[in-house]
Motif scaffolding. Sequence first.
Motif, PDB file in Angstrom:
ATOM      1  N   PHE A  34     -26.870  46.379 -10.339  1.00 56.41           N
ATOM      2  CA  PHE A  34     -27.295  46.186  -8.966  1.00 56.41           C
ATOM      3  C   PHE A  34     -26.809  47.349  -8.104  1.00 56.41           C
ATOM      4  CE2 PHE A  34     -28.273  41.855 -10.049  1.00 56.41           C
ATOM      5  CZ  PHE A  34     -27.366  41.581 -11.055  1.00 56.41           C
ATOM      6  N   TYR A  36     -26.327  48.355  -3.996  1.00 54.17           N
ATOM      7  CA  TYR A  36     -26.264  47.849  -2.628  1.00 54.17           C
ATOM      8  C   TYR A  36     -25.929  49.016  -1.699  1.00 54.17           C
ATOM      9  CZ  TYR A  36     -25.870  43.043  -4.425  1.00 54.17           C
ATOM     10  OH  TYR A  36     -26.091  41.833  -5.039  1.00 54.17           O
ATOM     11  N   GLN A  38     -23.926  49.598   1.987  1.00 54.24           N
ATOM     12  CA  GLN A  38     -23.040  48.926   2.938  1.00 54.24           C
ATOM     13  C   GLN A  38     -22.766  49.853   4.111  1.00 54.24           C
ATOM     14  OE1 GLN A  38     -19.142  47.612   1.510  1.00 54.24           O
ATOM     15  NE2 GLN A  38     -19.174  45.919   2.967  1.00 54.24           N
ATOM     16  N   GLY A  41     -18.638  47.885   8.813  1.00 59.31           N
ATOM     17  CA  GLY A  41     -18.564  46.625   9.530  1.00 59.31           C
ATOM     18  C   GLY A  41     -19.607  45.601   9.136  1.00 59.31           C
ATOM     19  N   LYS A  42     -20.342  45.868   8.055  1.00 59.32           N
ATOM     20  CA  LYS A  42     -21.389  44.939   7.625  1.00 59.32           C
ATOM     21  C   LYS A  42     -21.222  44.567   6.159  1.00 59.32           C
ATOM     22  CE  LYS A  42     -24.859  46.377  10.979  1.00 59.32           C
ATOM     23  NZ  LYS A  42     -26.293  46.725  11.192  1.00 59.32           N
ATOM     24  N   GLY A  43     -21.913  43.508   5.760  1.00 54.92           N
ATOM     25  CA  GLY A  43     -21.914  43.128   4.361  1.00 54.92           C
ATOM     26  C   GLY A  43     -22.868  43.987   3.552  1.00 54.92           C
ATOM     27  N   PRO A  44     -22.722  44.003   2.237  1.00 53.59           N
ATOM     28  CA  PRO A  44     -23.619  44.796   1.385  1.00 53.59           C
ATOM     29  C   PRO A  44     -25.073  44.333   1.520  1.00 53.59           C
ATOM     30  CG  PRO A  44     -21.669  44.105   0.170  1.00 53.59           C
ATOM     31  CD  PRO A  44     -21.656  43.351   1.447  1.00 53.59           C
ATOM     32  N   PHE A  46     -28.726  44.403  -0.250  1.00 47.45           N
ATOM     33  CA  PHE A  46     -29.316  44.582  -1.566  1.00 47.45           C
ATOM     34  C   PHE A  46     -30.392  45.660  -1.573  1.00 47.45           C
ATOM     35  CE2 PHE A  46     -30.871  43.731  -5.674  1.00 47.45           C
ATOM     36  CZ  PHE A  46     -32.260  43.639  -5.608  1.00 47.45           C
ATOM     37  N   LEU A  87     -22.950  50.991  -3.165  1.00 45.10           N
ATOM     38  CA  LEU A  87     -22.171  50.252  -4.152  1.00 45.10           C
ATOM     39  C   LEU A  87     -23.014  49.940  -5.377  1.00 45.10           C
ATOM     40  CD1 LEU A  87     -20.549  47.599  -1.760  1.00 45.10           C
ATOM     41  CD2 LEU A  87     -19.532  49.730  -2.545  1.00 45.10           C
TER      42      LEU A  87
ATOM     43  N   LEU B  92     -16.239  37.898   2.001  1.00 46.50           N
ATOM     44  CA  LEU B  92     -17.697  37.842   2.006  1.00 46.50           C
ATOM     45  C   LEU B  92     -18.195  36.664   1.192  1.00 46.50           C
ATOM     46  CD1 LEU B  92     -17.776  41.567   1.193  1.00 46.50           C
ATOM     47  CD2 LEU B  92     -19.163  40.744   3.076  1.00 46.50           C
ATOM     48  N   GLY B 107     -23.434  37.829   2.939  1.00 44.73           N
ATOM     49  CA  GLY B 107     -23.282  37.635   4.366  1.00 44.73           C
ATOM     50  C   GLY B 107     -22.643  38.843   5.011  1.00 44.73           C
ATOM     51  N   ARG B 111     -13.700  39.825   8.842  1.00 45.37           N
ATOM     52  CA  ARG B 111     -12.619  40.808   8.784  1.00 45.37           C
ATOM     53  C   ARG B 111     -11.336  40.161   9.254  1.00 45.37           C
ATOM     54  NH1 ARG B 111     -17.190  42.118   8.818  1.00 45.37           N
ATOM     55  NH2 ARG B 111     -17.963  43.988   7.807  1.00 45.37           N
TER      56      ARG B 111
END
Lengths: 112, 115
Positions: A34, A36, A38, A41-44, A46, A87, B92, B107, B111
């Motif tokens: 996979f 990703y 990122q 300050g954010k999530g991964p 896809f 990632l 996460l 999500g 933090r």
Amino acid sequence: EDQVTQSPEALRLQEGESSSLNCSYTVSGLRGLFWYRQDPGKGPEFLFTLYSAGEEKEKERLKATLTKKESFLHITAPKPEDSATYLCAVQAIGGSQGNLIFGKGTKLSVKP
Amino acid sequence: SAVISQKPSRDICQRGTSLTIQCQVDSQVTMMFWYRQQPGQSLTLIATANQGSEATYESGFVIDKFPISRPNLTFSTLTVSNMSPEDSSIYLCSVEGDRRGETQYFGPGTRLLVL
């Protein structure tokens, strides 16, 4: 031990300068690989799933390829908005369900 | 793909206290996952949460430190108990998003800074 290594750790490109990111993996058997993206300050987010050697997937300026030992994320004519940490993760056959094994990522900076 | 939200988005906590992180998904999902992303380190799976059963923890993570609830198919919580500065991290949640069940969607993360 299942393991993922990404290189380089950081990559600086000029806008329009194509390059590739590497993800080397060691697993007893590959269920999936996979990619990703990122942003700070954010999530991964896809990007791609690859299941078998020889498989390729594309999305806009990104193309992911897979061999039995590694994957490449090719970035063609990057733009500043492609700047992010990329990632790579694998899921191993026989591993605990849902356990994605991640590399540490490649931080890409694209300068205008 | 599923839309996932987490609360809180960030927090600063004192050592010895506990924090509960919520994860909400906009569709029903069988499996939810909790990961930790420590500074400069890879994302690491803490546990898998299935509705109606006990969470399954990965090596190095224990229920007393990271209790998890999964009351229904759209919601889960992770508690970080008796916190120390070493627990400062991004937490996460993720869900499986395709028919084959391997691809996971994440999500935005929580933090956490422990002083």
